[in-house]
Design an enzyme around this catalytic site. Structure first.
Site, PDB file in Angstrom:
ATOM      1  N   ASP A 159       0.859  -1.199   0.000  1.00  0.00           N
ATOM      2  CA  ASP A 159       0.000   0.000   0.000  1.00  0.00           C
ATOM      3  C   ASP A 159       0.890   1.243   0.000  1.00  0.00           C
ATOM      4  O   ASP A 159       0.642   2.226   0.686  1.00  0.00           O
ATOM      5  CB  ASP A 159      -0.931   0.000   1.222  1.00  0.00           C
ATOM      6  N   ASP A 183       2.605   2.450   7.985  1.00  0.00           N
ATOM      7  CA  ASP A 183       1.384   1.731   7.612  1.00  0.00           C
ATOM      8  C   ASP A 183       1.697   0.385   6.952  1.00  0.00           C
ATOM      9  O   ASP A 183       1.324   0.141   5.804  1.00  0.00           O
ATOM     10  CB  ASP A 183       0.552   2.634   6.670  1.00  0.00           C
TER      11      ASP A 183
END
Ligand SMILES: Nc1ncnc2c1ncn2[C@@H]1O[C@H](COP(=O)(O)OP(=O)(O)OP(=O)(O)O)[C@@H](O)[C@H]1O
Ligand SMILES: [Mg+2]
Length: 258
Positions: free
Chosen positions: A192, A209
């Site tokens: 991502d 993240d």
């Protein structure tokens, strides 16, 4: 402090956070994040000496919230709390499936979301060990990850999206090098990666993240990597950086022969 009193104080503090949130939406997410189990979980982090106080909300994301907290030395740490909601579950299950580290963790949604927090923690550790600049992981517990806070007391470091880079070419090359180290040393693909999940701190990119990062042997790892490369190239192309073509980046990152 007696347990009941400490718990009540924590609840009080969370109520205050709620009252301070400006919008109804913000309040709603805070209510979703701070369910009773999560409050008990924070309480455990406090009694274990990991977190002393919660300071302020930093971000409300798709599946969780990030708070600035302080440890018992008064140093800021980041506390990421995954919401134990259906939406979170639906988004993460496709990354858990096919990851051999999670074989056998069927069961309740809550359990799977807890496994997710442990996955983010372990991915941070692997990336750190491989030499990728990520926030140092400190602890995970249930649906929460505590890690080093990237920023100053005035606020978190900006994402690449929100900063004007002095030397975008150098940052591009560093990001590619981090992708290479992630792939070849940590055997992970971020999955991502974009200008939204990279902070800029002390003139260096910091990858964040990493909950959804998958092992390179994951069936979709190469597709995820290609998508990451496209995102990174798109962003740096917009800054007029002299970018490599995507096949070349893929070879550099994976070390595959031409
Ligand atoms: N270690 C950290 N130190 C400081 N700020 C952080 C840290 N980790 C995350 N943040 C802040 O919180 C934001 C969201 O973090 P992250 O991307 O990990 O969460 P997320 O829930 O997946 O959010 P999103 O859905 O927006 O991607 C970041 O953009 C950054 O502003
Ligand atoms: Mg994010």
């Amino acid at each position: 402090m007696p347990e009941k009193e400490a718990y009540a104080q924590l609840e009080h503090k969370i109520m205050a956070l709620r009252e301070n949130s400006r919008t109804g939406d913000e309040r709603k997410t805070l209510d979703e994040v701070f369910d009773r189990d999560t409050i008990l979980g924070i309480y455990k982090l406090m009694t274990d000496g990991v977190v002393d106080t919660i300071e302020y909300p930093v971000s409300t994301g798709k599946e969780g919230n990030v708070f600035a907290a302080k440890d018992y030395d008064g140093k800021l740490v980041a506390l990421k709390i995954y919401r134990t909601s259906n939406a979170t579950f639906n988004r993460i299950s496709r990354y858990i499936e096919g990851d051999k580290r999670f074989r056998g963790i069927a069961g309740s949604k809550r359990k799977i979301i807890m496994a997710w927090a442990s996955k983010e923690f372990r991915n941070l550790q692997r990336l750190k060990d491989a030499g990728v600049n990520v926030p140092t992981p400190i602890r995970f517990h249930r649906n929460m990850v505590v890690m080093k806070y990237i920023g100053t007391k005035n606020g978190p470091a900006p994402t690449l999206r929100n900063v004007v880079l002095e030397d975008p070419q150098a940052v591009y090359e560093t990001v590619i090098e981090y992708m290479r180290l992630a792939y070849q040393e940590a055997e992970l693909v971020h999955a991502d990666l974009s200008e939204y999940n990279i902070l800029y701190y002390r003139k260096k990119p910091v990858i964040i993240d990493v909950g959804q990062a998958v092992l390179t042997e994951h069936v979709n790892a190469k597709d995820f990597l290609k998508r990451d490369i496209e995102n990174i190239n798109r962003y740096f192309r917009s800054l007029e950086v002299d970018i490599m073509d995507k096949e070349e980046v893929f070879q550099t990152v994976t070390g595959a022969p031409k």
